[in-house]
Design a protein around this motif. Structure first.
Motif, PDB file in Angstrom:
ATOM      1  N   LEU A 124       0.813  -1.214   0.000  1.00 58.24           N
ATOM      2  CA  LEU A 124       0.000   0.000   0.000  1.00 58.24           C
ATOM      3  C   LEU A 124       0.851   1.270   0.000  1.00 58.24           C
ATOM      4  CD1 LEU A 124      -2.873  -0.982   2.458  1.00 58.24           C
ATOM      5  CD2 LEU A 124      -2.987  -0.773  -0.029  1.00 58.24           C
ATOM      6  N   LEU A 125       2.084   1.170   0.471  1.00 62.28           N
ATOM      7  CA  LEU A 125       2.947   2.346   0.474  1.00 62.28           C
ATOM      8  C   LEU A 125       3.304   2.801  -0.936  1.00 62.28           C
ATOM      9  CD1 LEU A 125       5.376   1.570   3.437  1.00 62.28           C
ATOM     10  CD2 LEU A 125       3.620   3.326   3.343  1.00 62.28           C
ATOM     11  N   GLY A 159       2.783  15.290  -0.519  1.00 63.62           N
ATOM     12  CA  GLY A 159       2.548  13.856  -0.702  1.00 63.62           C
ATOM     13  C   GLY A 159       3.772  13.025  -0.376  1.00 63.62           C
ATOM     14  N   LEU A 160       4.947  13.482  -0.818  1.00 62.59           N
ATOM     15  CA  LEU A 160       6.174  12.743  -0.522  1.00 62.59           C
ATOM     16  C   LEU A 160       6.467  12.723   0.975  1.00 62.59           C
ATOM     17  CD1 LEU A 160       8.498  13.937  -3.449  1.00 62.59           C
ATOM     18  CD2 LEU A 160       7.355  11.725  -3.199  1.00 62.59           C
ATOM     19  N   ALA A 166       4.475   7.717   6.455  1.00 62.35           N
ATOM     20  CA  ALA A 166       3.811   6.412   6.492  1.00 62.35           C
ATOM     21  C   ALA A 166       4.823   5.276   6.574  1.00 62.35           C
ATOM     22  CB  ALA A 166       2.935   6.247   5.253  1.00 62.35           C
ATOM     23  N   ARG A 167       5.926   5.416   5.852  1.00 58.27           N
ATOM     24  CA  ARG A 167       6.959   4.367   5.900  1.00 58.27           C
ATOM     25  C   ARG A 167       7.570   4.254   7.285  1.00 58.27           C
ATOM     26  NH1 ARG A 167       8.882   2.170   1.244  1.00 58.27           N
ATOM     27  NH2 ARG A 167       8.068   3.021  -0.707  1.00 58.27           N
ATOM     28  N   VAL A 168       7.906   5.392   7.896  1.00 53.02           N
ATOM     29  CA  VAL A 168       8.501   5.377   9.233  1.00 53.02           C
ATOM     30  C   VAL A 168       7.503   4.832  10.250  1.00 53.02           C
ATOM     31  CG1 VAL A 168       9.448   6.818  11.068  1.00 53.02           C
ATOM     32  CG2 VAL A 168      10.071   7.265   8.691  1.00 53.02           C
ATOM     33  N   LEU A 275      -3.437   7.357   2.169  1.00 51.33           N
ATOM     34  CA  LEU A 275      -4.554   7.798   1.321  1.00 51.33           C
ATOM     35  C   LEU A 275      -4.455   9.284   0.973  1.00 51.33           C
ATOM     36  CD1 LEU A 275      -7.564   5.787   2.789  1.00 51.33           C
ATOM     37  CD2 LEU A 275      -6.240   5.341   0.714  1.00 51.33           C
ATOM     38  N   PRO A 276      -4.155  10.191   1.940  1.00 56.44           N
ATOM     39  CA  PRO A 276      -3.946  11.590   1.531  1.00 56.44           C
ATOM     40  C   PRO A 276      -2.783  11.752   0.556  1.00 56.44           C
ATOM     41  CG  PRO A 276      -4.341  11.464   3.884  1.00 56.44           C
ATOM     42  CD  PRO A 276      -4.185  10.052   3.404  1.00 56.44           C
ATOM     43  N   ALA A 277      -1.716  10.955   0.735  1.00 53.96           N
ATOM     44  CA  ALA A 277      -0.599  11.036  -0.205  1.00 53.96           C
ATOM     45  C   ALA A 277      -1.030  10.590  -1.600  1.00 53.96           C
ATOM     46  CB  ALA A 277       0.561  10.176   0.290  1.00 53.96           C
TER      47      ALA A 277
END
Length: 298
Positions: A124-125, A159-160, A166-168, A275-277
């Motif tokens: 999903l990322l 977004g980035l 999100a990854r962290v 989702l916002p990204a």
């Protein structure tokens, strides 16, 4: 030369439990410890080969075993305790092999339970970048939008940042859910080894505390088991081994529960960041490109 050819022909690794079990069989058959290690090294076991090389270089056997890290530290601790108190080494190694194998099976169960939510989270990322590529696939010049328009560039930067967050966030959740390194119940097992060799309770505890064994056990629980043995007049060895088995079972159950909770907790970074990204990287540039290519009515 024969030994070298044999090592090259069977370059395989074995898990600690298998090696310890083989050692126990060789010792019970009457082999001297270093002879047993050399036999296993000749079969191509890389850890046994490393241990033999260290011992040949003058390092003590216990230190050479402990240097392998992981479950080998527990084997080194058991070896040291058994040889210090005079416990039967072959029997001790059989017990340690079963303990290490049981702990490894519990850890594998937890890793298997974590595999699905972890894989889904990583997949999903990539969703925000897939949205960005979708704009290119549909023929919209989203690259120009994000490079020439301040709003487009802001959407991409935001977004980035959300993708990185999100990854962290996901990595921390996965790390928290993974099983801790070490063998649950090993301290109780080692105290049982020392007691079976004739050591007193205080001496057994000092010997075990002086080793490099796993420290996942609850010291208060260990003391409770020893107090129960003393008050009930029951041999402490079996109570300690039962307590160690219960610790491993508890670790397995708690690991599965952490994996089950992880599936729900991963929804939080998905909704807050991923989702916002996706909207900022995929949908917003696409809408801006459509608006830029649409002529004004006046």
């Amino acid at each position: 030369m024969v030994r070298i050819l044999r090592r090259r022909s069977t370059p395989r690794g074995t898990d600690p439990a298998t090696t310890v079990q083989t050692l126990a069989v060789l010792l019970q058959a009457g082999a001297v410890p270093m002879v047993a290690w050399r036999h296993i090294a000749d079969l191509g076991d890389p850890h046994a080969m490393s241990i033999v090389e260290r011992v040949d270089a003058g390092e003590p056997l216990v230190s050479a075993i402990e240097a392998q890290g992981g479950a080998w530290r527990d084997l080194a601790a058991a070896w040291e305790v058994a040889t210090t108190v005079g416990a039967p080494l072959a029997e001790v190694l059989r017990t340690i092999a079963d303990t290490v194998r049981d702990a490894a099976a519990a850890a594998d169960d937890v890793r298997i339970a974590l595999a699905e939510p972890a894989g889904t989270a990583r997949l999903l990322l990539w969703m925000p970048f897939a949205g960005l590529l979708l704009g290119f696939a549909l023929g919209f010049d989203t690259l120009e939008i994000v490079t020439t328009h301040a709003v487009g560039a802001g959407c991409v930067v935001t977004g980035l940042v959300l993708v990185l967050a999100a990854r962290v966030w996901t990595a921390r959740l996965l790390k928290r859910a993974r099983p801790r390194p070490g063998t649950p119940g090993m301290r109780a097992e080692l105290v049982a080894v020392a007691l079976s060799g004739g050591a007193s309770v205080d001496r057994a505890l000092r010997l075990v505390d002086g080793t490099g064994a796993s420290r996942l056990d609850d010291g208060h629980q260990l003391r409770t088991v020893l107090d129960l043995s003393r008050s009930a007049g029951v041999p402490a060895v079996e109570l300690l081994r039962a307590s160690a088995a219960q610790d491993r079972h508890t670790s397995r159950v708690e690991g599965r529960l952490r994996a089950a909770r992880l599936s729900t907790r991963l929804l939080i970074p998905l909704g807050v960041c991923t989702l916002p990204a996706f909207l900022l990287l995929g949908v917003a540039p696409l809408l801006l490109s459509v608006l830029a290519s649409t002529p004004l009515p006046f």
